[in-house]
Design an enzyme around this catalytic site. Structure first.
Site, PDB file in Angstrom:
ATOM      1  N   GLY A 220       0.822  -1.206   0.000  1.00 20.82           N
ATOM      2  CA  GLY A 220       0.000   0.000   0.000  1.00 20.82           C
ATOM      3  C   GLY A 220       0.855   1.256   0.000  1.00 20.82           C
ATOM      4  O   GLY A 220       1.885   1.330  -0.672  1.00 20.82           O
TER       5      GLY A 220
ATOM      6  N   GLU B  53      20.439  -5.256 -22.861  1.00 25.24           N
ATOM      7  CA  GLU B  53      20.788  -6.508 -23.570  1.00 25.24           C
ATOM      8  C   GLU B  53      19.641  -6.997 -24.458  1.00 25.24           C
ATOM      9  O   GLU B  53      19.324  -8.187 -24.503  1.00 25.24           O
ATOM     10  CB  GLU B  53      21.217  -7.597 -22.579  1.00 25.24           C
ATOM     11  CG  GLU B  53      22.645  -7.401 -22.103  1.00 25.24           C
ATOM     12  CD  GLU B  53      23.347  -8.707 -21.770  1.00 25.24           C
ATOM     13  OE1 GLU B  53      23.126  -9.702 -22.474  1.00 25.24           O
ATOM     14  OE2 GLU B  53      24.125  -8.719 -20.810  1.00 25.24           O
TER      15      GLU B  53
ATOM     16  N   THR C 236      15.847  -5.207 -25.778  1.00 25.17           N
ATOM     17  CA  THR C 236      14.580  -4.913 -25.125  1.00 25.17           C
ATOM     18  C   THR C 236      13.620  -6.100 -25.227  1.00 25.17           C
ATOM     19  O   THR C 236      13.799  -7.003 -26.038  1.00 25.17           O
ATOM     20  CB  THR C 236      13.905  -3.686 -25.769  1.00 25.17           C
ATOM     21  OG1 THR C 236      13.577  -4.008 -27.136  1.00 25.17           O
ATOM     22  CG2 THR C 236      14.816  -2.465 -25.752  1.00 25.17           C
TER      23      THR C 236
END
Length: 471
Positions: free
Chosen positions: A338, A362, A364
């Site tokens: 929370g 390295e 996406t």
């Protein structure tokens, strides 16, 4: 199949866990807030032989495979993904030498990495180029036996503190991958300059900066790969190290899950611990099952690499899936905490910031999906026949009381093949069988498809007759 770690791997795992809890975890918040490089921690990792795990034994290394490396990476990443990145980057920087270096280069560089506290970085990315490795602009001009480097590399991990950098540059940007070469560049070479530490959202303990190369002369003994072979070397390096990104992500997610369980057991709402509420239990269950799946994918990719099997697809799957898991788990961890998850006094906000990088560096997650989709649509071997070649067998019916239409079908003495074969609608998949005919369309049993009037349409989807294909 055997999913059990060996006794040696378990011993290494325990050693890495103890190091992570004793040396990394206590200082993780400090280095994150200071945006500083944990040099002393990295040096301790070297002293404990948790650095340079992949260096072969013939050069003084431990000669561990990728499986051992990812076991270590997960444990250290669980304490701090940023510090883990700084430690493992020596593996990344050394891998081109291990894979593509000649005997003299390996003896000279790898032996130094083992015997002296020496850092080596890896440089392919540039300010305008990341995932498109073949699009690099950093120039390598040949002059006699030497090469002269000019250009800027960017996003280079540990570059501000490295002694060597494995640099990838091109002799001609127009040649793309065919022009790329690779070099060993000592950072004290004339013309080498590193930029300031790049301020990042997460993994702030990992040094990342630019490397500016101006008329940097590289002698022939430091040429790792000639033009055209550098791109292949870079791809081989990524294949050997990409599963480790899955391990980074698993370690990060694992800690976020564990902290969430601790918090849920203590935090009370409406008179009882929140762990007793199904909404929280379901979040934790999803965390656990996805972490398990991510770890298994990562293990598979690492195992294939150690067996000499092409792990391009499995490592892409492991990285893409585990990176998403880390991002999802850390997000849900903040939700479980929370408001307290959103502030800096608890560790989950840091893990959330650290996790995002796994989906970026390295290759996406989008690039990994392109790799996977190309394989699935062009190379994957189907276990089932083609959708439009599915077989359809005749099954005789012996029971009494069949309706008149089926009785008429039974009177047709010829088989489907003798009547010209079956045809499938390429739109909805409906099969026209001449033995059965098409009672709804007024076509009697025994009618060849070629004899059906041209105005007839598929009784299921209404497709024209010319959209049927013979099975």
């Amino acid at each position: 199949m055997n999913f059990e770690l060996t006794a040696k791997q378990k011993e290494l795992q325990q050693k890495a866990r103890e190091f992570a809890i004793k040396e990394v975890l206590p200082v993780a918040r400090y280095y994150d807030e200071k945006n500083d490089f944990p040099m002393e921690v990295i040096k301790k990792a070297w002293e404990e032989k948790l650095l340079n795990l992949a260096i072969p034994q013939e050069y003084g290394g431990l000669g561990y495979g990728l499986m051992e490396s990812i076991v270590v990476v997960e444990e250290i990443a669980a304490a701090c993904p940023g510090i883990a990145t700084s430690i493992f980057d020596n593996n990344l920087g050394a891998e081109p030498v291990i894979i593509g270096g000649n005997k003299e280069q390996k003896q000279r560089i790898l032996t130094e990495l083992v015997n002296e506290f020496t850092l080596i970085a890896f440089a392919t990315s540039e300010p305008g180029m990341g995932s498109d490795v073949a699009g690099m602009q950093c120039l390598a001009e040949k002059e006699g036996d030497e090469y002269i480097l000019n250009g800027t590399k960017y996003w280079i991990t540990n570059a501000g503190y490295a002694d060597y950098i494995s640099v990838f540059a091109t002799v001609d940007p127009e040649k793309r991958h065919k022009g790329i070469a690779a070099f060993i560049v000592p950072t004290d070479s004339e013309g080498v300059k590193t930029g300031a530490h790049i301020p990042k959202l997460g993994q702030r303990a990992s040094n990342t900066c630019s490397v500016i190369l101006k008329d940097v002369r590289v002698p022939k003994e430091n040429v790792l790969a000639k033009p055209g072979f550098g791109f292949v070397l870079a791809m081989q390096t990524f294949a050997a190290t990409r599963p480790a990104i899955g391990a980074f992500a698993v370690g990060c997610a694992r800690s976020a899950m564990e902290y969430s369980i601790d918090y849920a057991n203590e935090r009370e709402a409406f008179g009882r611990p929140i762990v007793n509420y199904q909404a929280i239990q379901q979040k934790i269950a999803d965390m656990y099952k996805n972490i398990q799946a991510a770890r298994l994918l990562t293990y598979k990719a690492a195992w294939e690499a150690d067996q000499g099997i092409d792990n391009n697809i499995s490592s892409a799957c492991a990285k893409a899936f585990a990176s998403d898991v880390a991002m999802n788990v850390t997000t849900e961890a903040i939700q479980i905490f929370g408001g307290y998850g959103y502030i800096r006094t608890y560790p989950v906000e840091k893990l959330f910031r650290d996790a995002k990088l796994f989906q970026i560096y390295e290759g996406t997650s989008e690039i990994q999906r392109i790799v996977i989709s190309r394989f699935a649509t062009k190379q994957y071997e189907h276990g089932m026949p083609n959708l439009y070649d599915l077989p359809s067998a005749d099954i005789s019916e012996e029971q009494e009381g069949i309706d008149a239409q089926k009785e008429s079908q039974k009177k047709v003495k010829k088989t489907s093949a003798e009547l010209g074969g079956k045809y499938r609608c390429t739109v909805c998949g409906y099969v026209y069988d001449p033995v059965k005919g098409d009672p709804d369309g007024g076509i009697d049993p025994g009618t060849r498809f070629s004899d059906i009037p041209d105005g007839w349409v598929c009784p299921v989807c209404g497709a024209a007759k010319d959209q049927f294909q013979k099975i």
